[in-house]
Design an enzyme around this catalytic site. Structure first.
Site, PDB file in Angstrom:
ATOM      1  N   HIS A  83      -8.592 -10.653 -10.358  1.00  0.00           N
ATOM      2  CA  HIS A  83      -8.826 -11.737  -9.411  1.00  0.00           C
ATOM      3  C   HIS A  83      -9.111 -11.221  -8.002  1.00  0.00           C
ATOM      4  CE1 HIS A  83      -4.542 -11.337  -8.179  1.00  0.00           C
ATOM      5  NE2 HIS A  83      -4.922 -11.921  -7.063  1.00  0.00           N
ATOM      6  N   ASP A 100       2.075 -13.140   1.122  1.00  0.00           N
ATOM      7  CA  ASP A 100       1.823 -13.462  -0.280  1.00  0.00           C
ATOM      8  C   ASP A 100       3.071 -13.230  -1.131  1.00  0.00           C
ATOM      9  OD1 ASP A 100       0.148 -13.966  -2.656  1.00  0.00           O
ATOM     10  OD2 ASP A 100       0.323 -11.814  -3.003  1.00  0.00           O
ATOM     11  N   LYS A 150      -8.732 -16.175  -8.467  1.00  0.00           N
ATOM     12  CA  LYS A 150      -7.947 -16.671  -9.599  1.00  0.00           C
ATOM     13  C   LYS A 150      -8.625 -17.859 -10.280  1.00  0.00           C
ATOM     14  CE  LYS A 150      -3.284 -15.094  -8.496  1.00  0.00           C
ATOM     15  NZ  LYS A 150      -1.901 -15.480  -8.127  1.00  0.00           N
ATOM     16  N   HIS A 181      -5.283  -7.663  -0.774  1.00  0.00           N
ATOM     17  CA  HIS A 181      -3.951  -8.223  -0.533  1.00  0.00           C
ATOM     18  C   HIS A 181      -2.901  -7.755  -1.539  1.00  0.00           C
ATOM     19  CE1 HIS A 181      -5.380 -11.274  -3.455  1.00  0.00           C
ATOM     20  NE2 HIS A 181      -4.108 -11.545  -3.675  1.00  0.00           N
ATOM     21  N   HIS A 182      -3.318  -7.112  -2.628  1.00  0.00           N
ATOM     22  CA  HIS A 182      -2.362  -6.534  -3.574  1.00  0.00           C
ATOM     23  C   HIS A 182      -2.268  -5.007  -3.439  1.00  0.00           C
ATOM     24  CE1 HIS A 182      -0.928  -9.951  -5.854  1.00  0.00           C
ATOM     25  NE2 HIS A 182      -2.160 -10.417  -5.951  1.00  0.00           N
ATOM     26  N   HIS A 226      -7.393 -16.002  -0.098  1.00  0.00           N
ATOM     27  CA  HIS A 226      -7.040 -14.699  -0.687  1.00  0.00           C
ATOM     28  C   HIS A 226      -6.984 -14.731  -2.212  1.00  0.00           C
ATOM     29  CE1 HIS A 226      -2.997 -16.426  -1.061  1.00  0.00           C
ATOM     30  NE2 HIS A 226      -2.659 -15.397  -1.817  1.00  0.00           N
ATOM     31  N   ASP A 227      -6.662 -15.882  -2.788  1.00  0.00           N
ATOM     32  CA  ASP A 227      -6.540 -15.987  -4.246  1.00  0.00           C
ATOM     33  C   ASP A 227      -7.710 -16.734  -4.887  1.00  0.00           C
ATOM     34  OD1 ASP A 227      -4.356 -14.525  -5.038  1.00  0.00           O
ATOM     35  OD2 ASP A 227      -2.948 -16.192  -4.988  1.00  0.00           O
TER      36      ASP A 227
END
Length: 367
Positions: free
Chosen positions: A199, A253, A174, A224-225, A170-171
């Site tokens: 990201h 998260d 980044k 996811h954000h 998911h990240d």
């Protein structure tokens, strides 16, 4: 064993659990006697809590859902895979990650095996492991939380695995964000925050070009954000526009971010992080996901000293699978007086009694 704040750690106390570094080497062994130099070193490493063994906690055990050896090996493999992606040219990131997809899939399979075959609630000890790169530890832990939530929601195995892969990656975006922003110890400027928010889109762009995983994995990174009230980013999606898998990862998260040390703030205890997530239940986070999350994770870890509403003090001795928020407690003190003999109660049997607070800075009078 019991959990104690480094702030009240004393010489002569006995370490209850080994602390590991990123390479899988023990930094502090179980059964080591605490010295002033050890206390100083723990503070230098920004470790807030550790487990000790003492008389009032005899026999209380703390077992992680994923054994330390498996976790260390998984994070090593993640570090290698993610580092190769980070070192690749942006245009080659998807290709490099595709080459690592089998290794990453095996990591998710190991996590699934541990979580799916466990009858206990999920136990993760973030202070037992020290990593130079937050993203690796975080991605591993978010995967465990996401899998546990998805299991509780009743998803079929194939979907839980997809959610696990989405959580692990998911990240990934980044890796394309400048380190000076990722590791900034203070608050972001508006411009820096806008770069950080990219990201999610970077991750989507990398993952949607993979041949080895479902496009849903890319949407997990992209969304996811997002928040169900439209306050999230990067697109401000609302409830029905957000994929259910991304809603699961969103809660996992945030919980892991709150309960992990970051360069800009110290970690929270699980119960404090749970309270924050509960405030946004059905506001920012899907209510069904939050409810499943609450049933899946430890609220008060074994070995945690708690002050009860009736003045008694005790240590969480084991989890209550019927009601995770009301564990078994070993009572050792009443109205600030140590008892001659301890006894255990299950808080579910005493609905009139609540946990007032966690006391990691409590010092036993006899010590």
């Amino acid at each position: 064993m019991r959990l104690i704040s480094v702030n009240v750690l004393k010489e002569g106390m006995v370490v209850g659990r080994t602390i590991w570094n990123e390479a899988g080497h023990p930094l502090l062994h179980k059964d080591v006697i605490i010295t002033s130099r050890i206390v100083e070193r723990l503070r230098e490493l920004n470790i807030q809590y550790l487990y000790i063994d003492d008389n009032i906690s005899t026999g209380i055990s703390v077992e992680e859902t994923v054994p330390p050896a498996k976790r260390i090996e998984a994070v090593k493999n993640m570090t290698k895979a993610f580092t190769e992606v980070k070192q690749a040219k942006t245009s080659q990131a998807s290709y490099v990650l595709d080459q690592q997809s089998k290794v990453l899939g095996l990591i998710v399979d190991d996590i699934l095996n541990s979580v799916m075959n466990s009858s206990e609630v999920l136990m993760i000890l973030t202070d037992a492991y020290l990593y130079d790169e937050y993203i690796y530890q975080h991605s591993f832990q978010v995967t465990m939380y996401s899998v546990a939530i998805a299991k509780e929601l009743g998803y079929r195995y194939e979907d839980i695995r997809l959610i696990g892969i989405g959580a692990l990656l998911h990240d990934i975006g980044k890796l394309l964000i400048p380190s000076e922003i990722l590791m900034k110890p203070g608050k972001f400027t508006e411009e820096e925050f806008e770069k950080m928010k990219q990201h999610a889109r970077f991750g989507f762009d990398i993952l949607r070009n993979l041949h080895s995983v479902s496009l849903l994995v890319a949407h997990c990174a992209f969304q996811h954000h997002e928040r169900i009230d439209g306050s999230g980013y990067p697109r401000g999606l609302v409830d029905f526009e957000i994929h259910p898998f991304a809603k699961v990862i969103a809660v996992a998260d945030v919980f892991d971010a709150l309960t992990s040390n970051r360069v800009y703030r110290k970690k929270m205890l699980p119960s404090d992080a749970i309270a924050i997530i509960m405030e946004d239940r059905a506001k920012k986070f899907d209510a069904r996901v939050v409810d499943a999350f609450l049933r899946s994770v430890v609220h008060y870890a074994n070995g945690t000293i708690v002050l009860l509403s009736d003045g008694r003090r005790g240590i969480v001795s084991k989890q209550n699978l019927v009601d995770v928020a009301r564990p078994w407690v070993r009572i050792f003190e009443a109205n600030d007086k140590l008892l001659e003999a301890t006894y255990e109660i299950c808080l579910s049997d005493h609905p009139e009694v609540t946990i007032e607070k966690i006391e990691t800075d409590y010092v036993v009078p006899a010590e």
